[in-house]
Each structure stands twice: as C-alpha cells, then as structure tokens.
Design an enzyme around this catalytic site. Structure first.
Site, PDB file in Angstrom:
ATOM      1  CE1 TYR A  42      -4.569  -1.677   0.554  1.00 16.48           C
ATOM      2  CE2 TYR A  42      -2.569  -3.428   0.756  1.00 16.48           C
ATOM      3  CZ  TYR A  42      -3.619  -3.515   1.612  1.00 16.48           C
ATOM      4  OH  TYR A  42      -4.979  -4.253   1.104  1.00 16.48           O
TER       5      TYR A  42
ATOM      6  CE1 TYR B  16     -13.439  -4.432   0.924  1.00 18.32           C
ATOM      7  CE2 TYR B  16     -12.924  -6.462   0.429  1.00 18.32           C
ATOM      8  CZ  TYR B  16     -12.973  -5.901   0.735  1.00 18.32           C
ATOM      9  OH  TYR B  16     -11.537  -5.673   1.915  1.00 18.32           O
TER      10      TYR B  16
ATOM     11  N   GLY C 174     -10.459  -8.432   5.936  1.00 20.08           N
ATOM     12  CA  GLY C 174     -11.099  -8.219   5.056  1.00 20.08           C
ATOM     13  C   GLY C 174      -9.684  -8.736   4.590  1.00 20.08           C
TER      14      GLY C 174
ATOM     15  CG  HIS D 282      -2.036  -7.740   2.581  1.00 28.49           C
ATOM     16  ND1 HIS D 282      -3.173  -8.120   2.010  1.00 28.49           N
ATOM     17  CD2 HIS D 282      -1.903  -7.083   1.213  1.00 28.49           C
ATOM     18  CE1 HIS D 282      -4.309  -7.342   1.296  1.00 28.49           C
ATOM     19  NE2 HIS D 282      -3.187  -6.944   1.630  1.00 28.49           N
TER      20      HIS D 282
ATOM     21  NE  ARG E 282     -10.125 -11.126  -2.634  1.00 31.82           N
ATOM     22  CZ  ARG E 282     -11.463 -10.363  -3.257  1.00 31.82           C
ATOM     23  NH1 ARG E 282     -12.381 -11.581  -3.545  1.00 31.82           N
ATOM     24  NH2 ARG E 282     -11.572  -9.134  -3.148  1.00 31.82           N
TER      25      ARG E 282
HETATM   26  N1  SAH Z   1      -9.213  -4.416   7.660  1.00 32.54           N
HETATM   27  C1  SAH Z   1      -9.058  -3.067   5.967  1.00 32.54           C
HETATM   28  C2  SAH Z   1      -7.943  -3.805   5.992  1.00 32.54           C
HETATM   29  C3  SAH Z   1      -7.971  -4.295   4.879  1.00 32.54           C
HETATM   30  S1  SAH Z   1      -6.887  -3.905   3.089  1.00 32.54           S
HETATM   31  C4  SAH Z   1     -10.354  -3.418   5.736  1.00 32.54           C
HETATM   32  O1  SAH Z   1     -10.841  -4.384   5.951  1.00 32.54           O
HETATM   33  O2  SAH Z   1     -11.104  -2.407   4.890  1.00 32.54           O
HETATM   34  C5  SAH Z   1      -5.038  -5.179   4.241  1.00 32.54           C
HETATM   35  C6  SAH Z   1      -4.434  -4.214   5.074  1.00 32.54           C
HETATM   36  O3  SAH Z   1      -3.472  -5.334   6.266  1.00 32.54           O
HETATM   37  C7  SAH Z   1      -3.328  -3.152   4.602  1.00 32.54           C
HETATM   38  O4  SAH Z   1      -3.732  -1.893   4.800  1.00 32.54           O
HETATM   39  C8  SAH Z   1      -2.660  -4.027   4.902  1.00 32.54           C
HETATM   40  O5  SAH Z   1      -1.569  -2.419   5.603  1.00 32.54           O
HETATM   41  C9  SAH Z   1      -2.126  -4.384   6.569  1.00 32.54           C
HETATM   42  N2  SAH Z   1      -1.277  -5.400   6.349  1.00 32.54           N
HETATM   43  C10 SAH Z   1      -0.654  -5.806   5.411  1.00 32.54           C
HETATM   44  N3  SAH Z   1       0.471  -6.545   5.710  1.00 32.54           N
HETATM   45  C11 SAH Z   1       0.735  -6.560   7.777  1.00 32.54           C
HETATM   46  C12 SAH Z   1       1.619  -7.008   8.483  1.00 32.54           C
HETATM   47  N4  SAH Z   1       1.567  -8.041   8.176  1.00 32.54           N
HETATM   48  N5  SAH Z   1       1.328  -6.764   9.366  1.00 32.54           N
HETATM   49  C13 SAH Z   1       0.421  -5.501   9.678  1.00 32.54           C
HETATM   50  N6  SAH Z   1      -0.701  -4.481   9.583  1.00 32.54           N
HETATM   51  C14 SAH Z   1      -0.805  -5.228   7.143  1.00 32.54           C
END
Ligand code: SAH
Length: 291
Positions: free
Chosen positions: A24, A197, A141, A146, A179
C-alpha cells in the site's frame, strides 16, 4: 490501463530475508479504498450484527483491530462503544484512520480510540497490551493473505498467528477472515458475489495465479475502478494487490496449532453456517481461546 501496470510498488517493512512488503506504500490503494469498499455503513451492515452480537455475548470491552487499514471496522466498533486499539503496517492506510479520529474527536469514544503503526511479526511489542490481553482481536478484509510465505514453510505465518494468540486473553475471541481461495484456485477467479465489497465503482477485478513447482504461490488481483467525478482528482483508477493463498483446511490447522486444541474453532461461510453457503466469497474463522 494504468501507467504503472505490471510494476509492483512495494516498500520493504523488514529485513530482505523476511520479504515483508507494504503493498500500500504508493498510496494508490489507499486513495481508491473508500471507492472500493463503497459506502462504509453498507459494507459493515452485512456483518455488523454477527460481529457485535458475538462480542457482546462474550462481554468484550477491549478490541484490537490489527489490520485496520483506513479504519472501516474500527469506526463501527468505536461507534458501538468498544474500547478500540487499531493497528496497521501501512502508514498510507492509517492516514485515513487518523483523519477520521480527528474529525470525530468530539463524538463519544472517538478521543479514546488508540491508533498505532504495527506489523504482525512484531505485534506484541508494537501495540499496548491490556492486563491479560485483549478481550477480542479482529483481522478482517482478507488482510492476512498479504503476508508472504518468504521461507516456503509458513514460518512467518506461524510467528504472526502465535503473536495474535498471545494478545488475546484467555476466554477471549479471535476473528480472522480470508477470501475463498479454494474456489479461486479451482475456478481461476473469485466467486461473483462479494459480502464485503459491492461498490458500484468496481468496474472489473482480474485474477492471475502464479504457480511455483506446481503449487499456487501468489494470486494477483488487479482492481479497475470507475471514477466518474473528475473533482476527486484521481489520476489513476487501477490498483493491484497480491495474496499468498491458503485453503480453509491449511489455515484452520495453522490457527489450531497456535491457539491449542482446547480453544473452540468455528468457520463461517460469508457469516453463515458452512452448510448454508457452499460457495462463499469469504471464510470467517472464530476462535474462542481456552480459559
Ligand atoms: N481491514 C481493512 C483493511 C484491509 S486491507 C478493511 O477491510 O478495509 C489489508 C490491510 O492489511 C492493509 O491495510 C495492510 O497494510 C495490512 N497489512 C498487510 N500486511 C501486514 C502486516 N504484516 N502487518 C500489519 N498489517 C498488515
């Protein structure tokens, strides 16, 4: 098509060996996120009853939202009067959460809302920990996917889930979703319906799957958005996020080994009983940590 198509813009969040990246960091997803999730209230409406009644039934007061992003779930919880701590590794995503806290600081509970930049790998050090741990920890979410499997043996996944388990107090609740990767891997695309979404601004989502040694290693989703209002000054309408897929079975076993066999683990399909929804867009795992 975006001028950055094909280019991953990532900022390293750790050592090269862990390969932790902030997808991001270029701010593109953050900028389009509100459009992507659509109306915040509409989004949370779909699972608000499920989540709030679960937390209330368990007498939850303190909640850690450890992937708060722009703050969509945290805001709902603050509005409901929970004592919320929100964390995320991406400062670009957190910026929106800070702005909301400032704009709504005169409303009840908003001035008590704690927001910290924190990575799951070091979460126990990065966030304040109430005595005994949080009553509830949520990661929603599709956030957990990630995390790269940098060593190919899910070492980092285990470290993070163990950190989550440490932060939940005995008898507390852990909620995490992902997902439906079982479906994506079988069909090559995500199920059409999406519990989270449904924004009218989503034009298309393209799926690609990278296989390494015949194993699915990385799923890339290219999000194409419809931005009608030129006033918004959005020069780009595409963002890309990559995910390290996990099947329900694999993920369940990771969770069970961190939380222990005495903790209760239930999987929901789009917030319904598994039998009611055979092709859900999301699986939601709820752990009730043993006393
Ligand atoms: N829960 C929110 C954001 C989802 S997006 C929603 O549903 O809208 C996924 C989020 O995970 C992002 O903001 C990203 O920065 C965070 N993320 C990804 N890897 C991460 C990590 N290792 N530690 C903390 N946050 C992380």
């Amino acid at each position: 098509m975006s001028k950055n198509d094909g280019v991953f813009r990532m900022r390293s969040l750790g050592t090269a060996s862990t390969g932790i990246v902030d997808q991001y960091a270029d701010g593109k997803a953050a900028k389009l996120w509100q459009l992507y999730i659509g109306d915040q209230k509409n989004r949370t409406e779909k699972y608000k009853n499920f989540l709030i009644s679960l937390l209330k039934r368990k007498n939850v007061t303190t909640v850690l939202d450890a992937a708060c992003g722009t703050g969509v779930d945290s805001v709902m919880l603050v509005e409901e009067g929970f004592k919320v701590t929100s964390s995320d590794a991406s400062d670009k995503m957190l910026k929106d959460a800070y702005k909301t806290r400032w704009a709504r600081r005169k409303e009840p509970h908003f001035d008590d809302w704690v927001i910290e930049e924190a990575n799951w790998l070091t979460l126990t050090r990065d966030v304040p920990v109430p005595n005994g741990g949080y009553d509830a920890l949520i990661i929603m979410g599709n956030s957990f996917a990630h995390l790269p499997d940098s060593h190919g043996d899910q070492r980092d996944q285990r470290v993070c889930i163990e950190n989550f388990a440490k932060l939940v107090k005995p008898g507390g609740i852990f909620v995490i979703d992902h997902r439906n990767y079982d479906y994506i891997l079988e069909h090559g695309h995500a199920p059409k319906n999406n519990i989270y979404y449904n924004s009218s601004h989503i034009k298309d989502i393209k799926t690609s799957i990278l296989y390494i040694n015949q194993q699915p290693n990385l799923i890339t989703l290219d999000y194409y958005m419809n931005v009608e209002d030129p006033e918004e000054n959005t020069d780009d309408t595409h963002f890309r996020l990559s995910y390290y897929p996990h099947t329900v079975r694999e993920f369940s076993s990771l969770l069970r080994s961190a939380f222990g066999p005495k903790s209760k683990h239930t999987v929901y399909a789009d917030f319904k009983a598994m039998a009611e929804e055979p092709s859900p867009s999301f699986y939601i795992h709820v752990i009730e940590k043993a006393l």
